[in-house]
Design an enzyme around this catalytic site. Structure first.
Site, short mmCIF file in Angstrom:
data_model
loop_
_atom_site.label_atom_id
_atom_site.label_comp_id
_atom_site.label_asym_id
_atom_site.label_seq_id
_atom_site.Cartn_x
_atom_site.Cartn_y
_atom_site.Cartn_z
CB CYS A 28 -6.06 -3.32 -5.26
SG CYS A 28 -5.08 -1.68 -5.10
CB CYS B 22 -0.99 -0.12 1.14
SG CYS B 22 -2.35 -1.05 1.11
CB CYS C 283 -4.81 1.24 2.18
SG CYS C 283 -5.76 2.61 1.77
S1 SF4 Z 1 -4.89 -2.75 -1.38
FE1 SF4 Z 1 -3.64 -4.52 -1.74
S2 SF4 Z 1 -2.75 -4.69 -3.99
FE2 SF4 Z 1 -3.63 -2.43 -3.32
S3 SF4 Z 1 -1.78 -1.37 -2.76
FE3 SF4 Z 1 -2.79 -2.36 -0.96
S4 SF4 Z 1 -1.79 -4.31 -0.61
FE4 SF4 Z 1 -1.31 -3.72 -2.61
#
Ligand code: SF4
Length: 255
Positions: free
Chosen positions: A205, A124, A233
């Protein structure tokens, strides 16, 4: 089976018009207080599409920006163009630094986010926090679609607060319900992500988002393998690694 999110969720409840008017007042006031220095950080989710509609409908001078993490669903990416076409407002697209992603993946693997919370937060940091820091650079205010109802972690979201860099952070839908969001979308024919019709209430995502089952919590489809307390995140966490200092040099190092 496909579901129609409008039919499922849209309900007019007492006080809806008042909540809409309050959101517009908040946005207008923020636009006045932060001329040319305010941006809506849109995830392109249902709440954010409502806010974009309010900005466009009331001709509020608030820029639009989104994070293209490189692993979004095709439906989410397509919504950027659909929004621009509908509202004739450009959406600034911020992508991660390519070298940082390559380095992170080479070191930790494509599926690192499932291996540990630290690696997930590292991903993230690369794909979201660093691009967000560029979006917010030289800006003194930003707008989000956070609502109190979304999760226990967000139960105390204020309409207006300061982020950890002292910028104003506006959450004009803080007191809206999920029914309000979809009632607004229905009444105003707001374009939305078709994944919402497939039981994806919260969309991030692709690797970290799944559909939820009947009765599951609103954000149960986000980082479902982690404890509830960890499910942010970093974009909205005050003690997250400072986005402005997430540089290429630290990418690949678990946060
Ligand atoms: S939500 Fe998942 S894929 Fe997106 S940045 Fe965070 S860890 Fe990476």
């Amino acid at each position: 089976m496909n579901w129609n999110a409008v039919a499922l969720y849209a309900r007019e409840t007492t006080g809806f018009d008042t909540r809409v008017a309050h959101a517009v007042t908040l946005l207008r006031s923020a636009a006045t207080d932060h001329p040319d220095r305010i941006v809506q950080a849109t995830s392109l989710g249902a709440e954010d599409m409502v806010i974009t509609d309010l900005i466009a409908r009331h001709r509020l001078p608030i820029a639009l920006g989104t994070l293209q993490t490189g692993v979004l669903h095709a439906e989410t990416v397509a919504l950027i163009g659909r929004s621009e076409e509908r509202y004739a407002l450009p959406v600034e697209v911020y992508e991660p630094v390519r070298e940082s992603v390559v380095h992170f993946v080479a070191k930790n693997g494509e599926r690192a986010m499932y291996d540990s919370i630290a690696l997930r937060k590292g991903c993230c940091a690369v794909r979201k926090l660093e691009p967000l820091s560029r979006m917010l650079k030289d800006r003194s205010a930003w707008v989000t679609g956070m609502r109190r109802e979304q999760s226990n972690n967000r139960g105390a979201v204020a309409f207006s607060e300061l982020d950890d860099r002292g910028r104003a952070k506006l959450n004009p839908l803080a007191d809206w319900s999920w029914s309000d969001v979809w009632h607004y979308i229905a009444v105003n024919a707001v374009p939305y992500n078709p994944l919402h019709d497939q039981f994806f209430p919260s969309i991030g995502c692709a690797p970290c988002t799944r559909a939820i089952a009947v009765g599951e919590d609103f954000r149960a489809g986000r980082w479902w393998w982690e404890d509830e307390a960890a499910k942010e995140c970093g974009l909205h966490v005050k003690d997250a690694p400072a986005a402005d200092v997430v540089q290429v040099s630290m990418i690949g190092v678990p946060a």
